[in-house]
Design a protein around this motif. Structure first.
Motif, PDB file in Angstrom:
ATOM      1  N   GLY A 220      -3.207  63.929  60.901  1.00 54.84           N
ATOM      2  CA  GLY A 220      -3.203  63.522  62.310  1.00 54.84           C
ATOM      3  C   GLY A 220      -4.308  62.523  62.614  1.00 54.84           C
ATOM      4  O   GLY A 220      -4.092  61.520  63.302  1.00 54.84           O
ATOM      5  N   SER A 221      -5.495  62.777  62.093  1.00 53.27           N
ATOM      6  CA  SER A 221      -6.597  61.835  62.310  1.00 53.27           C
ATOM      7  C   SER A 221      -6.334  60.512  61.606  1.00 53.27           C
ATOM      8  O   SER A 221      -6.663  59.439  62.128  1.00 53.27           O
ATOM      9  N   ALA A 222      -5.747  60.575  60.411  1.00 50.61           N
ATOM     10  CA  ALA A 222      -5.438  59.336  59.688  1.00 50.61           C
ATOM     11  C   ALA A 222      -4.415  58.490  60.447  1.00 50.61           C
ATOM     12  O   ALA A 222      -4.552  57.261  60.536  1.00 50.61           O
ATOM     13  N   PHE A 223      -3.394  59.140  61.008  1.00 49.21           N
ATOM     14  CA  PHE A 223      -2.388  58.399  61.783  1.00 49.21           C
ATOM     15  C   PHE A 223      -3.043  57.695  62.975  1.00 49.21           C
ATOM     16  O   PHE A 223      -2.769  56.523  63.250  1.00 49.21           O
ATOM     17  N   ALA A 224      -3.887  58.424  63.699  1.00 49.05           N
ATOM     18  CA  ALA A 224      -4.533  57.843  64.877  1.00 49.05           C
ATOM     19  C   ALA A 224      -5.430  56.673  64.480  1.00 49.05           C
ATOM     20  O   ALA A 224      -5.429  55.621  65.138  1.00 49.05           O
ATOM     21  N   ALA A 225      -6.196  56.826  63.408  1.00 50.64           N
ATOM     22  CA  ALA A 225      -7.097  55.754  62.983  1.00 50.64           C
ATOM     23  C   ALA A 225      -6.323  54.536  62.480  1.00 50.64           C
ATOM     24  O   ALA A 225      -6.667  53.388  62.797  1.00 50.64           O
ATOM     25  N   GLN A 226      -5.262  54.771  61.709  1.00 50.22           N
ATOM     26  CA  GLN A 226      -4.487  53.649  61.182  1.00 50.22           C
ATOM     27  C   GLN A 226      -3.803  52.860  62.294  1.00 50.22           C
ATOM     28  O   GLN A 226      -3.923  51.631  62.369  1.00 50.22           O
ATOM     29  N   LEU A 227      -3.086  53.561  63.163  1.00 50.17           N
ATOM     30  CA  LEU A 227      -2.380  52.864  64.244  1.00 50.17           C
ATOM     31  C   LEU A 227      -3.365  52.267  65.240  1.00 50.17           C
ATOM     32  O   LEU A 227      -3.106  51.198  65.809  1.00 50.17           O
ATOM     33  N   GLY A 228      -4.492  52.954  65.474  1.00 53.86           N
ATOM     34  CA  GLY A 228      -5.498  52.398  66.381  1.00 53.86           C
ATOM     35  C   GLY A 228      -6.084  51.106  65.849  1.00 53.86           C
ATOM     36  O   GLY A 228      -6.284  50.139  66.600  1.00 53.86           O
ATOM     37  N   THR A 229      -6.362  51.053  64.562  1.00 57.23           N
ATOM     38  CA  THR A 229      -6.882  49.819  63.967  1.00 57.23           C
ATOM     39  C   THR A 229      -5.839  48.711  64.019  1.00 57.23           C
ATOM     40  O   THR A 229      -6.167  47.546  64.307  1.00 57.23           O
ATOM     41  N   MET A 230      -4.584  49.049  63.759  1.00 56.92           N
ATOM     42  CA  MET A 230      -3.529  48.042  63.848  1.00 56.92           C
ATOM     43  C   MET A 230      -3.360  47.546  65.280  1.00 56.92           C
ATOM     44  O   MET A 230      -3.101  46.353  65.499  1.00 56.92           O
ATOM     45  N   LEU A 232      -5.761  47.432  67.472  1.00 55.44           N
ATOM     46  CA  LEU A 232      -6.948  46.644  67.787  1.00 55.44           C
ATOM     47  C   LEU A 232      -6.873  45.256  67.184  1.00 55.44           C
ATOM     48  O   LEU A 232      -7.319  44.275  67.800  1.00 55.44           O
ATOM     49  N   THR A 233      -6.340  45.142  65.985  1.00 54.39           N
ATOM     50  CA  THR A 233      -6.217  43.841  65.318  1.00 54.39           C
ATOM     51  C   THR A 233      -4.934  43.113  65.685  1.00 54.39           C
ATOM     52  O   THR A 233      -4.610  42.088  65.056  1.00 54.39           O
ATOM     53  N   GLU A 234      -4.183  43.646  66.658  1.00 49.48           N
ATOM     54  CA  GLU A 234      -2.977  43.015  67.186  1.00 49.48           C
ATOM     55  C   GLU A 234      -1.842  42.927  66.159  1.00 49.48           C
ATOM     56  O   GLU A 234      -0.930  42.111  66.306  1.00 49.48           O
ATOM     57  N   GLU A 235      -1.894  43.760  65.124  1.00 49.93           N
ATOM     58  CA  GLU A 235      -0.791  43.786  64.161  1.00 49.93           C
ATOM     59  C   GLU A 235       0.478  44.349  64.792  1.00 49.93           C
ATOM     60  O   GLU A 235       1.591  43.911  64.470  1.00 49.93           O
ATOM     61  N   ILE A 236       0.316  45.336  65.664  1.00 48.74           N
ATOM     62  CA  ILE A 236       1.494  45.916  66.322  1.00 48.74           C
ATOM     63  C   ILE A 236       2.145  44.894  67.241  1.00 48.74           C
ATOM     64  O   ILE A 236       3.382  44.787  67.302  1.00 48.74           O
ATOM     65  N   ASP A 237       1.334  44.105  67.962  1.00 51.50           N
ATOM     66  CA  ASP A 237       1.903  43.042  68.792  1.00 51.50           C
ATOM     67  C   ASP A 237       2.620  42.005  67.936  1.00 51.50           C
ATOM     68  O   ASP A 237       3.670  41.470  68.331  1.00 51.50           O
ATOM     69  N   ALA A 238       2.073  41.723  66.769  1.00 53.86           N
ATOM     70  CA  ALA A 238       2.727  40.762  65.874  1.00 53.86           C
ATOM     71  C   ALA A 238       4.069  41.307  65.385  1.00 53.86           C
ATOM     72  O   ALA A 238       5.041  40.547  65.241  1.00 53.86           O
ATOM     73  N   MET A 239       4.139  42.619  65.136  1.00 52.40           N
ATOM     74  CA  MET A 239       5.409  43.212  64.714  1.00 52.40           C
ATOM     75  C   MET A 239       6.454  43.067  65.809  1.00 52.40           C
ATOM     76  O   MET A 239       7.622  42.739  65.535  1.00 52.40           O
ATOM     77  N   ARG A 240       6.056  43.304  67.055  1.00 56.90           N
ATOM     78  CA  ARG A 240       7.002  43.129  68.154  1.00 56.90           C
ATOM     79  C   ARG A 240       7.452  41.670  68.259  1.00 56.90           C
ATOM     80  O   ARG A 240       8.617  41.395  68.583  1.00 56.90           O
ATOM     81  N   THR A 241       6.523  40.742  67.992  1.00 56.46           N
ATOM     82  CA  THR A 241       6.851  39.322  68.112  1.00 56.46           C
ATOM     83  C   THR A 241       7.923  38.906  67.118  1.00 56.46           C
ATOM     84  O   THR A 241       8.815  38.105  67.441  1.00 56.46           O
ATOM     85  N   ILE A 242       7.874  39.466  65.907  1.00 58.55           N
ATOM     86  CA  ILE A 242       8.866  39.088  64.891  1.00 58.55           C
ATOM     87  C   ILE A 242      10.109  39.978  64.944  1.00 58.55           C
ATOM     88  O   ILE A 242      10.977  39.905  64.062  1.00 58.55           O
ATOM     89  N   GLY A 243      10.191  40.841  65.955  1.00 58.66           N
ATOM     90  CA  GLY A 243      11.398  41.631  66.154  1.00 58.66           C
ATOM     91  C   GLY A 243      11.432  42.963  65.445  1.00 58.66           C
ATOM     92  O   GLY A 243      12.515  43.551  65.304  1.00 58.66           O
ATOM     93  N   VAL A 244      10.292  43.460  64.975  1.00 52.50           N
ATOM     94  CA  VAL A 244      10.228  44.757  64.294  1.00 52.50           C
ATOM     95  C   VAL A 244       9.707  45.794  65.280  1.00 52.50           C
ATOM     96  O   VAL A 244       8.669  45.590  65.916  1.00 52.50           O
ATOM     97  N   SER A 245      10.406  46.899  65.407  1.00 54.73           N
ATOM     98  CA  SER A 245       9.987  47.955  66.320  1.00 54.73           C
ATOM     99  C   SER A 245       8.855  48.775  65.683  1.00 54.73           C
ATOM    100  O   SER A 245       9.044  49.368  64.610  1.00 54.73           O
ATOM    101  N   PRO A 246       7.686  48.832  66.310  1.00 45.31           N
ATOM    102  CA  PRO A 246       6.594  49.655  65.753  1.00 45.31           C
ATOM    103  C   PRO A 246       6.957  51.132  65.678  1.00 45.31           C
ATOM    104  O   PRO A 246       6.511  51.833  64.767  1.00 45.31           O
ATOM    105  N   MET A 247       7.777  51.614  66.617  1.00 48.57           N
ATOM    106  CA  MET A 247       8.167  53.011  66.590  1.00 48.57           C
ATOM    107  C   MET A 247       8.999  53.312  65.342  1.00 48.57           C
ATOM    108  O   MET A 247       8.813  54.343  64.682  1.00 48.57           O
ATOM    109  N   GLU A 248       9.915  52.412  64.993  1.00 44.07           N
ATOM    110  CA  GLU A 248      10.762  52.636  63.820  1.00 44.07           C
ATOM    111  C   GLU A 248      10.011  52.378  62.520  1.00 44.07           C
ATOM    112  O   GLU A 248      10.246  53.069  61.528  1.00 44.07           O
TER     113      GLU A 248
END
Length: 369
Positions: A220-230, A232-248
């Protein structure tokens, strides 16, 4: 008066004039403020032509006296006049801090704030759970979106890598339960019931519960740290930009891995705890290992095993959703990653214990006791 000390004299010229002399600075004012405060009534003019030096304190003293007595100030040099104007412009009413509330009101307010914050968090967590279920449905209806390699990697991280620490923890817990149970049951000559205690409590409760706490601390802590870092570095926003769902792509593999691995880890923890209890019973009570296992088969109903296996995937879902939810909430700076990680662990453990209490009541009501 000392040479250079501030002084004044009153000249009666119809309206009244105060003529100041000497040094109107902090070091030379002496009793001048008290003497000025003793003057009553309006004073028409303040003559400062005889002043040798004027600092901020002296300027404030002159400004305050002129304000209170409706006086006109004359005789200042341009620099001194500018200083007096700056002092007058800086005069602003001071906003006093509010009076502290009574301890009772403060405590009630803090409780209300905590309840409101908790309700908002739970609402957000339920919304995130709904988004996770929708992502699962989208992956189920479009199998090509399923990330098989990422899911297998999470199986290894959540399950295989945790076998060592979970096995050691369960083994020691089994020893502790057997030792404490034997000490208490010996008073009644019922040491043999230590087997019942170890078997039922590990299969039904402690095996899966301690596994859930350990997985919450690790995964649980690893999931929070990994997704939180992503985040923070806007990787999740980049995934949305290229059409990839972060949830999936991120949440579904992690959630699926924890949900499927929790029953296996819980059963593994229960078996190792029973082995630990059996070894201690053999060493201290003289109960052979084979006899211990045969007694376990006799006294532990199959429903205890099913209770643990039913609770395990629910606990896994809680841990995964809490960790991913807190990771997705990271905003601002790196400090948020640490605080959200801590919150994810605390939230997951709290919810696991609460849900475990509900399960205990539910299974008692349906007769699985």
């Amino acid at each position: 008066m000392m040479r250079g000390s501030a002084d004044f004299e009153r000249i009666e010229d119809g309206g009244g004039t105060l003529r100041f002399t000497g040094n109107l600075s902090l070091a030379c004012l002496r009793d001048l403020p008290d003497r000025l405060n003793a003057i009553e009534g309006p004073v028409a003019m303040l003559d400062l032509s005889g002043v040798e030096r004027l600092d901020t304190v002296g300027a404030w003293l002159i400004h305050r006296f002129a304000r209170d007595h409706q006086s006109e100030v004359r005789g200042l040099e341009p620099d001194e006049q500018h200083l007096l104007e700056q002092v007058a412009a800086a005069e602003q009413p001071v906003e006093l801090p509010p009076r502290p509330a009574s301890p009772l009101i403060r405590v009630v307010g803090e409780i209300g704030e905590a309840v409101t914050k908790s309700a908002g968090t739970m609402l957000g967590l339920l919304g995130f759970l709904g988004a996770t279920l929708i992502a699962f449905w989208n992956v189920f209806t479009h199998p090509k979106r399923f990330r098989f390699n990422a899911t297998i990697q999470r199986f290894e991280v959540v399950g295989v890598s945790a076998l060592g620490i979970i096995g050691l923890m369960s083994f020691l817990i089994g020893i502790v339960i057997a030792q404490q149970g034997a000490v208490q049951l010996r008073q009644f000559g019922a040491e043999v019931y230590t087997i019942n205690l170890v078997g039922r409590i590990t299969l039904r409760e402690l095996g899966v519960l301690m596994t859930a706490i350990m997985v919450a601390g690790r995964s649980g802590s690893a999931f929070a740290a990994q997704l939180g870092t992503m985040k923070l570095t806007e990787e999740i926003d980049a995934m949305r930009t290229i059409g990839v769902s972060p949830m999936e792509a991120l949440v579904v593999p992690r959630t699926l891995a924890v949900v499927l691995m929790m029953p296996l880890l819980g059963f593994y923890a229960s078996v190792v705890a029973i082995i630990g209890g059996a070894l201690l019973s053999w060493a201290t009570l003289g109960i052979p290992f084979v006899t211990f296992i045969e007694r376990i088969r006799e006294v532990v109903p199959l429903t205890d095993l099913w209770v643990g296996l039913v609770k395990a995937p629910v606990f896994g879902l809680i841990i995964a959703v809490s960790g991913c939810f807190q990771g997705m909430q990271v905003e601002g700076d790196a400090e948020q990653v640490g605080s959200r990680t801590t919150t994810a662990v605390v939230q997951a453990i709290f919810l696991v214990i609460v849900v475990d209490a509900f399960f205990a009541v539910f299974f008692s009501e349906i007769g699985w006791i």
